[in-house]
Scaffold this motif. Structure first.
Motif: not given
Length: 421
Positions: A326-351
């Motif tokens: 729940k924590i590791a895959l929260s929107k906040q932490n998913d967003a950090q993965m996108v910003k830090e590693s350049g991964w593709t957003p998996k939801s519109p909330a990470l745009a």
């Protein structure tokens, strides 16, 4: 990313009799977790520093427990993970490549996470989540994934008089032709066996690489749609002098790009950092754009490669493991993965997070509209084992053999691999 591929037969053999239900830890809610330790296996390079720091802190604050990340190497991971998941005390949470998940799920090694998915992943892109499901059940949750983009040299494109970015495949080919005519650079570095790019092209044509014949999976490489995808690949490769019998890792294409004599490569976002490491001066010249498709409204098909998080079916801390997810895959932490590693957003909330990383921003449109994976069946992993017969097919077609004849040459091998149980 380099990743090891598992054979479904090995997984099934290692995990016979493993029950996916597990015993759980019997605790309901965070109050019962004080002082516990959760073990999470991640692969080398997967967990960036800031993401790891904030997830660890949030987990401890919420549960009173600690998390230990144990970094594993891709080389040999299939054997190590198969053994670990069959033991009485497996790691609580494991990272599994998205093309590997089906084999472990079929072997009964993973817990059902359907309820958790409903809680935290209602808006996840179906293309990301599909690789975490087997037979309609949720046996893992998507952690990260990425797809290829065009990584180009701005200086070379300017030398060719090019402005803006191409919106269609035809416009891209015109730009590459201009680079060839007006500069001394190689327009595109694309070796003949960039299998994952080819897989994306098959996704774009709606082709399936396997089909059911009776009750058995068999090769579908002879499908005219696959031939169409290979013809598109041939058109791309015609702008390159790269070897037709090598892949993008032989040599590493980022190192080729770093020399400053290549107009573009078909790349994952993280390859920019590799190029800069080789040649720091190249950083200012690197740009990205979405791989354009046949028409402007739909990008080229792309393969979504990445990893899922799964909970060990024999794990004793399954409820705590779910709190971690729940924590590791929260929107906040998913967003950090996108910003830090350049991964593709998996939801519109990470745009918004993707906008902070140029590679991720370029990858997002194709992931949403044209993304997919290899066939999500346990037997598929064996097809990609070395020597990969689909790479042989690609080289043969680029060498002048017809797609039909090239497919016929390798289909017996593919069928034999698919027949392994």
């Amino acid at each position: 990313m380099k990743r090891g591929l598992i054979a479904a037969t090995a997984v099934a053999g290692m995990l016979v009799g493993v029950a996916a239900c597990g015993s759980g830890d019997g605790n309901a809610g965070a109050d019962g977790f004080q002082g516990k330790k959760l073990t999470v296996w991640v692969m080398s390079g997967s967990n960036p520093a800031q993401w790891t720091k904030q997830v660890s802190a949030q987990f401890r604050k919420k549960t009173g427990a600690t998390v230990e990340f144990k970094v594993q190497q891709w080389n040999g991971i299939q054997q190590k993970l198969s053994t670990a998941l069959s033991e009485d005390t497996p790691p609580d949470v494991v990272e599994i490549g998205n093309t590997q998940t089906a084999a472990y799920a079929k072997a009964g090694a993973l817990a059902d996470l359907g309820d958790l998915k409903k809680q935290i992943g209602a808006d996840w892109n179906d293309a990301f989540n599909k690789a975490a499901m087997v037979d309609g059940k949720q046996y893992a949750l998507p952690w990260y994934a990425g797809n290829r983009v065009v990584m180009y040299n701005k200086k070379i494109w300017a030398q060719a008089g090019l402005k803006g970015i191409p919106k269609t495949r035809g416009e891209l080919f015109e730009d590459l032709a201009a680079i060839k005519k007006k500069t001394d650079a190689e327009p595109l570095y694309l070796p003949g066996q960039n299998w994952y790019f080819f897989d994306g092209l098959t996704i774009g044509t709606g082709a399936d690489l396997v089909r059911k014949q009776g009750g058995t999976w068999v090769s579908n490489l002879g499908d005219p749609k696959v031939a169409k995808a290979m013809d598109v690949y041939r058109q791309y490769q015609s702008f390159s002098t790269a070897p037709k019998n090598k892949d993008e890792a032989t040599p590493q294409q980022a190192d080729v790009f770093a020399k400053g004599k290549t107009g573009a490569i078909i790349a994952m976002g993280y390859e920019a950092a590799e190029a800069v490491k080789t040649n720091p001066a190249i950083k200012q010249d690197i740009g990205f754009f979405t791989i354009p498709g046949e028409t402007a409204d739909k990008p080229e098909g792309v393969f979504l490669g990445g990893s899922n998080f799964a909970v060990a079916g024999m794990g004793k801390n399954q409820e705590l493991a779910k709190e971690f997810l729940k924590i590791a895959l929260s929107k906040q932490n998913d967003a950090q993965m996108v910003k830090e590693s350049g991964w593709t957003p998996k939801s519109p909330a990470l745009a918004a997070a993707a906008e902070e990383n140029p590679a991720a921003a370029a990858a997002a449109p194709a992931a949403a509209k044209s993304g997919g994976t290899t066939p999500l069946i346990p037997q598929w992993a064996a097809v990609e084992n070395v020597p990969n017969p689909i790479k042989s097919y690609m080289t043969a077609v680029l060498g002048g053999k017809s797609p039909a004849a090239a497919a016929k040459d390798v289909e017996a091998d593919i069928n034999a691999r698919l027949a392994k149980q």
